[in-house]
Design a protein around this motif. Structure first.
Motif, short mmCIF file in Angstrom:
data_model
loop_
_atom_site.label_atom_id
_atom_site.label_comp_id
_atom_site.label_asym_id
_atom_site.label_seq_id
_atom_site.Cartn_x
_atom_site.Cartn_y
_atom_site.Cartn_z
N SER A 11 6.22 -5.33 -2.47
CA SER A 11 6.98 -5.31 -3.72
C SER A 11 6.26 -6.06 -4.84
CB SER A 11 8.36 -5.93 -3.50
OG SER A 11 9.05 -5.22 -2.51
N ARG A 12 5.50 -7.07 -4.48
CA ARG A 12 4.80 -7.86 -5.48
C ARG A 12 3.70 -7.05 -6.17
NH1 ARG A 12 3.01 -13.66 -3.83
NH2 ARG A 12 5.23 -13.91 -4.15
N GLN A 13 2.93 -6.27 -5.38
CA GLN A 13 1.83 -5.49 -5.94
C GLN A 13 2.19 -4.02 -6.15
OE1 GLN A 13 -1.34 -6.18 -3.15
NE2 GLN A 13 -1.89 -8.11 -4.09
N ASN A 14 3.43 -3.63 -5.81
CA ASN A 14 3.91 -2.27 -5.94
C ASN A 14 2.94 -1.28 -5.28
OD1 ASN A 14 5.76 -0.32 -6.66
ND2 ASN A 14 4.77 0.08 -8.64
N CYS A 15 2.69 -1.50 -3.99
CA CYS A 15 1.76 -0.64 -3.26
C CYS A 15 2.19 -0.53 -1.81
CB CYS A 15 0.33 -1.17 -3.36
SG CYS A 15 0.09 -2.75 -2.53
N TYR A 16 1.52 0.36 -1.10
CA TYR A 16 1.72 0.52 0.33
C TYR A 16 0.44 0.13 1.05
CZ TYR A 16 5.91 3.10 -0.83
OH TYR A 16 7.13 3.45 -1.33
N TRP A 17 0.60 -0.47 2.23
CA TRP A 17 -0.53 -0.86 3.06
C TRP A 17 -0.46 -0.03 4.34
CZ3 TRP A 17 -4.21 -4.35 1.56
CH2 TRP A 17 -3.90 -5.14 0.45
N LEU A 18 -1.57 0.63 4.65
CA LEU A 18 -1.68 1.41 5.88
C LEU A 18 -2.59 0.66 6.85
CD1 LEU A 18 -1.40 4.03 7.59
CD2 LEU A 18 -3.40 4.88 6.35
N GLU A 19 -2.06 0.34 8.01
CA GLU A 19 -2.88 -0.24 9.08
C GLU A 19 -3.19 0.88 10.06
OE1 GLU A 19 -1.00 -3.54 11.01
OE2 GLU A 19 -1.46 -4.90 9.37
N SER A 41 -5.04 -0.31 1.17
CA SER A 41 -4.00 -0.40 0.15
C SER A 41 -3.98 0.86 -0.70
CB SER A 41 -4.26 -1.62 -0.73
OG SER A 41 -3.35 -1.65 -1.80
N PHE A 42 -2.78 1.36 -0.99
CA PHE A 42 -2.60 2.54 -1.84
C PHE A 42 -1.54 2.23 -2.88
CE2 PHE A 42 -3.80 4.28 2.27
CZ PHE A 42 -4.70 5.29 1.94
N ASN A 43 -1.75 2.67 -4.13
CA ASN A 43 -0.61 2.63 -5.05
C ASN A 43 0.32 3.76 -4.62
OD1 ASN A 43 -1.17 5.10 -6.45
ND2 ASN A 43 -2.53 4.04 -7.87
N VAL A 44 1.50 3.83 -5.17
CA VAL A 44 2.53 4.75 -4.70
C VAL A 44 2.05 6.20 -4.79
CG1 VAL A 44 4.88 5.56 -5.08
CG2 VAL A 44 4.36 3.13 -5.28
#
Length: 120
Positions: free
Chosen positions: A23-31, A38-41
């Motif tokens: 929520s802080r960086q407005n992104c998704y992290w894929l492991e 890291s991806f933006n939306v």
């Protein structure tokens, strides 16, 4: 590695991969495959679309060595995914689950907002 300052919440996890939302960086992290990307939306959903559009049937039926793997370079990342058929299926699984959970969360918030407005 996810940034230690990030405020992440689990979106969806399988045995092979995980998706987190920051929520802080407005992104998704894929492991996936031992690394974190890291991806933006918008880029996250575009990446999912690319993975979904891979023609697995063609990969299975073509005996050429170059059809054994698919290479995907997501937009605005330094990551290059070299995926076997099994890894494509694993990635599709986690991305589909994450998309479902994201959409479900939106529906729940929408219902709660409309109920709150009706109560006022």
């Amino acid at each position: 590695m996810i940034c230690p300052l990030a405020n992440v919440e689990e979106v969806f996890i399988t045995d092979d991969a995980a998706v987190y939302q920051c929520s802080r960086q407005n992104c998704y992290w894929l492991e996936f495959q031992g690394t974190t990307t890291s991806f933006n939306v918008r880029d996250f959903f575009n990446f999912k679309k690319k993975v979904d559009n891979i023609d697995i049937e063609k990969m299975l039926n073509d005996s050429a060595r170059n059809c054994d793997f698919e290479i995907i370079m997501p937009f605005r990342t330094e990551r290059c995914f070299i995926l076997s058929i099994e890894e494509i299926l694993q990635l599709r699984d986690v991305l589909a689950g994450a998309k479902f959970m994201i959409e479900l969360n939106g529906v729940i918030h929408s219902c709660l907002r409309s109920r709150t407005l009706l109560a006022i």
